[in-house]
Design an enzyme around this catalytic site. Structure first.
Site, PDB file in Angstrom:
ATOM      1  CB  CYS A  96      -0.904  -0.015   1.230  1.00  0.00           C
ATOM      2  SG  CYS A  96      -1.889   1.485   1.436  1.00  0.00           S
ATOM      3  CB  CYS A  99      -0.368   2.296   5.676  1.00  0.00           C
ATOM      4  SG  CYS A  99      -1.050   0.730   5.093  1.00  0.00           S
ATOM      5  CB  CYS A 119      -1.543 -12.873  -6.511  1.00  0.00           C
ATOM      6  SG  CYS A 119      -1.868 -14.361  -5.610  1.00  0.00           S
TER       7      CYS A 119
END
Length: 131
Positions: A96, A99, A119
């Site tokens: 991400c 974060c 995936c």
């Protein structure tokens, strides 16, 4: 996008043990065990750690690999790609962008229009259904 910076102790306090193991310690859930592997509801998948929108359900497909698979993120800027040479393999890890949560890996064997297969571990995601 503003980066979220927390200590491992702060993440451990806010995540359940499975989420912490995968998202913060780069673990992997067992194939076919995740709650979103067979999910078909329409909506948007968000990062479980910071709520950043990551994938639209319209980009989800059944790859047969045992983890939720998507052919593209909502925005390329939502993901960071990192070369991963763990376990004697060369792969591309995706995290991400907001974060740094470990999400899974991206492979060049997906369907059109991108030819990519993201995936992703179910435990890293929070599906927010569309009304």
């Amino acid at each position: 996008m503003q980066k979220i910076d927390k200590t491992l102790e702060e993440w451990r306090a806010m995540l359940d043990p499975a989420q912490y193991q995968v998202c913060r310690l780069k673990g992997t859930e067992r194939p076919f065990s995740g709650k979103y592997n067979s999910e078909r509801r329409d909506g948007v998948y968000h990062c479980i750690c910071c709520d950043l929108p990551l994938f639209d359900s319209k980009a989800k497909f059944d790859s047969g690999c045992g983890w939720p698979s998507f052919y593209e993120p909502i925005e390329e800027a939502a993901m960071i790609e990192i070369r991963d040479t763990s376990h004697g393999m060369i792969r591309t890890e995706v995290t991400c962008a907001q974060c740094d949560a470990h999400l899974g890996h991206v492979f060049p064997d997906g369907p059109p229009p991108t030819g990519l297969r993201y995936c992703i571990n179910s435990v890293c995601l929070d599906l927010k259904p569309r009304d």
